[in-house]
Design an enzyme around this catalytic site. Structure first.
Site, PDB file in Angstrom:
ATOM      1  N   HIS A  14      -6.652  77.910  86.480  1.00 45.84           N
ATOM      2  CA  HIS A  14      -7.725  78.907  86.348  1.00 45.84           C
ATOM      3  C   HIS A  14      -8.245  78.826  84.912  1.00 45.84           C
ATOM      4  O   HIS A  14      -7.497  78.465  83.998  1.00 45.84           O
ATOM      5  CB  HIS A  14      -7.095  80.274  86.619  1.00 45.84           C
ATOM      6  CG  HIS A  14      -8.041  81.420  86.665  1.00 45.84           C
ATOM      7  ND1 HIS A  14      -8.539  82.014  85.530  1.00 45.84           N
ATOM      8  CD2 HIS A  14      -8.561  82.118  87.707  1.00 45.84           C
ATOM      9  CE1 HIS A  14      -9.323  83.035  85.877  1.00 45.84           C
ATOM     10  NE2 HIS A  14      -9.358  83.113  87.186  1.00 45.84           N
ATOM     11  N   ASP A  60       1.778  80.580  84.492  1.00 43.39           N
ATOM     12  CA  ASP A  60       0.752  81.542  84.880  1.00 43.39           C
ATOM     13  C   ASP A  60       1.133  82.053  86.276  1.00 43.39           C
ATOM     14  O   ASP A  60       0.973  81.342  87.266  1.00 43.39           O
ATOM     15  CB  ASP A  60      -0.610  80.851  84.891  1.00 43.39           C
ATOM     16  CG  ASP A  60      -1.712  81.753  85.444  1.00 43.39           C
ATOM     17  OD1 ASP A  60      -1.409  82.888  85.855  1.00 43.39           O
ATOM     18  OD2 ASP A  60      -2.873  81.299  85.475  1.00 43.39           O
ATOM     19  N   GLN A 101      -1.090  84.515  90.404  1.00 37.21           N
ATOM     20  CA  GLN A 101      -1.159  84.454  91.874  1.00 37.21           C
ATOM     21  C   GLN A 101       0.225  84.381  92.506  1.00 37.21           C
ATOM     22  O   GLN A 101       0.329  84.344  93.727  1.00 37.21           O
ATOM     23  CB  GLN A 101      -1.981  83.234  92.316  1.00 37.21           C
ATOM     24  CG  GLN A 101      -3.439  83.272  91.889  1.00 37.21           C
ATOM     25  CD  GLN A 101      -4.242  84.376  92.584  1.00 37.21           C
ATOM     26  OE1 GLN A 101      -3.790  84.992  93.556  1.00 37.21           O
ATOM     27  NE2 GLN A 101      -5.439  84.640  92.088  1.00 37.21           N
ATOM     28  N   LYS A 147      -3.707  92.323  90.556  1.00 39.16           N
ATOM     29  CA  LYS A 147      -3.520  91.429  91.713  1.00 39.16           C
ATOM     30  C   LYS A 147      -2.223  91.761  92.440  1.00 39.16           C
ATOM     31  O   LYS A 147      -1.918  91.192  93.476  1.00 39.16           O
ATOM     32  CB  LYS A 147      -3.483  89.970  91.258  1.00 39.16           C
ATOM     33  CG  LYS A 147      -4.787  89.474  90.655  1.00 39.16           C
ATOM     34  CD  LYS A 147      -4.691  88.002  90.349  1.00 39.16           C
ATOM     35  CE  LYS A 147      -5.778  87.509  89.415  1.00 39.16           C
ATOM     36  NZ  LYS A 147      -7.107  87.456  90.011  1.00 39.16           N
ATOM     37  N   CYS A 197     -13.432  80.572  89.120  1.00 39.92           N
ATOM     38  CA  CYS A 197     -12.909  80.343  87.759  1.00 39.92           C
ATOM     39  C   CYS A 197     -12.019  79.108  87.709  1.00 39.92           C
ATOM     40  O   CYS A 197     -11.006  79.081  86.995  1.00 39.92           O
ATOM     41  CB  CYS A 197     -12.152  81.554  87.231  1.00 39.92           C
ATOM     42  SG  CYS A 197     -13.166  83.015  87.109  1.00 39.92           S
TER      43      CYS A 197
HETATM   44  N1  PLP Z   1      -4.548  82.791  86.586  1.00 41.44           N
HETATM   45  C1  PLP Z   1      -4.836  82.671  87.883  1.00 41.44           C
HETATM   46  C2  PLP Z   1      -4.149  81.624  88.687  1.00 41.44           C
HETATM   47  C3  PLP Z   1      -5.761  83.535  88.459  1.00 41.44           C
HETATM   48  O1  PLP Z   1      -6.050  83.425  89.763  1.00 41.44           O
HETATM   49  C4  PLP Z   1      -6.364  84.520  87.667  1.00 41.44           C
HETATM   50  C5  PLP Z   1      -7.380  85.435  88.241  1.00 41.44           C
HETATM   51  O2  PLP Z   1      -7.976  85.173  89.244  1.00 41.44           O
HETATM   52  C6  PLP Z   1      -6.024  84.596  86.318  1.00 41.44           C
HETATM   53  C7  PLP Z   1      -5.101  83.723  85.813  1.00 41.44           C
HETATM   54  C8  PLP Z   1      -6.633  85.601  85.428  1.00 41.44           C
HETATM   55  O3  PLP Z   1      -6.326  86.881  85.817  1.00 41.44           O
HETATM   56  P1  PLP Z   1      -7.011  88.113  85.068  1.00 41.44           P
HETATM   57  O4  PLP Z   1      -8.482  87.951  85.282  1.00 41.44           O
HETATM   58  O5  PLP Z   1      -6.443  89.292  85.744  1.00 41.44           O
HETATM   59  O6  PLP Z   1      -6.640  87.986  83.640  1.00 41.44           O
END
Ligand code: PLP
Length: 418
Positions: A135, A212, A215, A238, A376
Site C-alpha cells: 500500500h 504492515d 489488513q 479497519k 492506494c
Molecule cells: N496498509 C495497508 C495494507 C492498507 O490496506 C492500508 C489502508 O487501506 C494502510 C496500510 C493504511 O491505513 P490507514 O489509511 O488507516 O493509515
C-alpha cells in the site's frame, strides 16, 4: 485467543452472523432504497454498538484530558487510557505495554519508524526493501527518507499468482539493506504473506523488519512475540474501532534507542530554553493530546473482536472468500487479480469491456458498496498492467447472501453494459 489462525481439523466455533449483524446499526440502513450490502471493509470496517457506546459513554461520563489532571475525572480518563494500551498489548501478544505507541493510523506508524528509527541510520547508497504489493502507506514514507539521505527503495517482485517468494527477498538483501517492510495481507490481492518466515530471514540477515498489519489485524490472530519482527502497525478503523487511532508496536529496546519524532506536550521529561529532555517510551512518541475517546473505544473494539474470536472470524471469512471466488468465476469476462494460495477476505477484479469505476457506480444503484480505483496500490496495478480494479472486501458481518447479491448484480451489469 489462539496465536494462530484455525487450521483444518481444528474445532472452530461457528460464527452466528445474524447475531453479529444485529450489533451493527448501520447494516440495517438502506441505500438507494435497498438493503446496504457493505463490501468495503478493507477500506474501513463498520462499527459494532459496543464501540459506538464506548465512545459516547466515555464522552458522557469519563472525559477529561489525560496524564495532566490531579482531579478525579482526569485520573479516571487516564486509567481508562492506560487500560486501552494494555488491551492493545494483549491483542498483539506484546511483552510490555510500553511497546505500544498510539498514533493516528497505520500510515503514521510507518512514518514514525521511517523518521525516528531509520533516517538516522540511513546513508547514501543504502537500500530499503519493500515489495510490489505494498500500500502507498508502506512505500511513500520510505521514499521520503530515502530521498533525503540519498538512499533508495528496492521493490521485491511478486509472482503472477500475487505471491512473494522468500528467495526473491533473500536475493535482494545485501550489505546496504537497512530496512525491510512488508504487508502481512495485501489490500488488493488478499495474499496472506509468510511474515513469520520473512521475519526469520530478516533476523538471520540482521535487517530490521516492519510488518504492515493494517489488513491482517481484522482477520488474523497476531502474536508479535511469535512473529519475530521488529515493528508492526495497524489501524483501529479497519479493526472495527473508531477512525483516528492507529498503533505502532516496536521492540522495547529499539523504541528506547530512538530519538523523538514530533515534539510537544507529554513527550518531554523537562523543558527549558537551555534544552529539553524526553519522556520514556511510549510517551516520547506521543506528542500532544491524543484521540482520548477514540483510544478508549479502540480497546472496546479489540475486546469485542476477541470475544467473537479471531479463529471464528478467520473461518467465516475463509468460507466467504471461497464462495466469492466461485460465484464471481461465473460472471462473464470477470478476472480476479492474483491466485494466492492463502487469501484473506479481499477479492479484486476487472470485467472485460467495463471500467471499474462504472462497475462500482452501477453496483451502488443496487445498494452494493465496493471500492474501485487503484486502492492506494498503484505499483501493484502497474505490475498487472492495469490502471484500476474493482474490489470486494468482506468482514465479520458479511453473509453468503451478500456475496450472491454481488454476483447477481454483476451478471445483470454485464448483460446490459459489457
Ligand atoms: N496498509 C495497508 C495494507 C492498507 O490496506 C492500508 C489502508 O487501506 C494502510 C496500510 C493504511 O491505513 P490507514 O489509511 O488507516 O493509515
Amino acid at each position: 485467543m489462539s496465536a494462530r489462525p484455525a487450521r483444518r481439523g481444528d474445532r472452530v466455533p461457528a460464527l452466528d452472523v445474524e447475531a453479529i449483524r444485529a450489533q451493527f446499526p448501520i447494516l440495517a440502513t438502506r441505500m438507494r432504497g435497498r438493503p446496504l450490502v457493505y463490501l468495503d471493509s478493507a477500506a474501513s470496517a463498520q462499527k459494532p454498538r459496543a464501540v459506538i457506546e464506548a465512545l459516547s459513554r466515555f464522552y458522557e461520563r469519563d472525559y477529561a484530558n489525560i496524564h495532566r489532571g490531579v482531579y478525579e475525572l482526569s485520573q479516571r480518563a487516564s486509567a481508562l487510557h492506560d487500560a486501552a494500551r494494555q488491551k492493545v498489548a494483549r491483542f498483539l501478544g506484546a511483552a510490555d505495554a510500553r511497546e505500544i505507541v498510539f498514533v493516528r493510523n497505520a500510515t503514521e506508524g510507518v512514518n514514525l519508524v521511517a523518521h525516528a528509527f531509520l533516517e538516522p541510520r540511513l546513508g547514501p547508497g543504502d537500500e530499503i526493501l519493500l515489495t510490489e504489493m505494498e500500500h502507498h502507506a508502506n512505500i511513500v514514507p520510505w521514499q521520503l527518507v530515502a530521498g533525503r539521505r540519498g538512499a533508495k527503495v528496492v521493490p521485491v517482485p511478486i509472482t503472477e499468482a500475487g505471491e512473494l517468494r522468500l528467495e526473491d527477498i533473500a536475493e535482494r538483501i545485501g550489505p546496504r539493506t537497512k530496512m525491510l517492510a512488508v504487508t502481512w495481507v495485501s489490500n488488493v490481492l488478499g495474499t496472506v504473506n509468510p511474515v513469520h518466515e520473512i521475519a526469520a530471514l530478516a533476523r538471520r540477515r540482521g535487517v530490521p523488519f516492519l510488518v504492515d498489519a493494517a489488513q491482517a489485524a481484522p482477520h488474523l490472530a497476531i502474536d508479535v512475540r511469535a512473529l519475530g519482527a521488529d515493528f508492526l502497525v495497524f489501524s483501529a478503523h479497519k479493526t472495527y474501532g473508531p477512525s483516528g487511532v492507529g498503533v505502532l508496536w516496536g521492540r522495547a529496546e529499539l523504541l528506547d534507542a530512538m530519538p523523538p519524532w514530533q515534539g510537544g506536550g507529554d513527550m518531554i521529561e523537562r523543558v527549558s530554553f537551555a534544552g529539553t529532555t524526553f519522556n520514556e517510551i511510549p510517551f516520547r512518541f506521543e506528542a500532544g493530546t491524543p484521540d482520548i475517546a477514540g483510544i478508549h473505544a479502540t480497546g472496546a473494539a479489540l475486546d469485542w473482536l476477541e470475544a467473537v474470536g479471531l479463529d471464528a472470524v478467520h473461518a467465516h471469512e475463509e468460507a466467504l472468500v471461497a464462495q466469492a471466488l466461485e460465484r464471481l468465476s461465473r460472471v462473464r469476462g470477470l478476472r480476479v487479480l492474483g491466485r494466492p494460495r492463502a487469501r484473506a477476505a479481499v477479492v479484486a477484479f476487472t470485467i472485460d469491456g467495463l471500467h471499474p469505476q462504472d462497475v462500482g457506480t452501477l453496483l451502488d444503484l443496487d445498494g452494493i458498496a465496493i471500492r474501485t480505483g487503484h486502492h492506494c496500490a498503484m505499483p501493484l496495478h502497474e505490475r498487472f498492467g492495469l490502471p484500476a480494479s474493482a474490489r470486494a472486501s468482506m468482514g465479520v458481518y458479511t453473509t453468503p447472501q451478500e456475496i450472491d447479491a454481488l454476483g447477481c448484480a454483476l451478471e445483470r451489469i454485464v448483460a446490459r453494459f459489457a
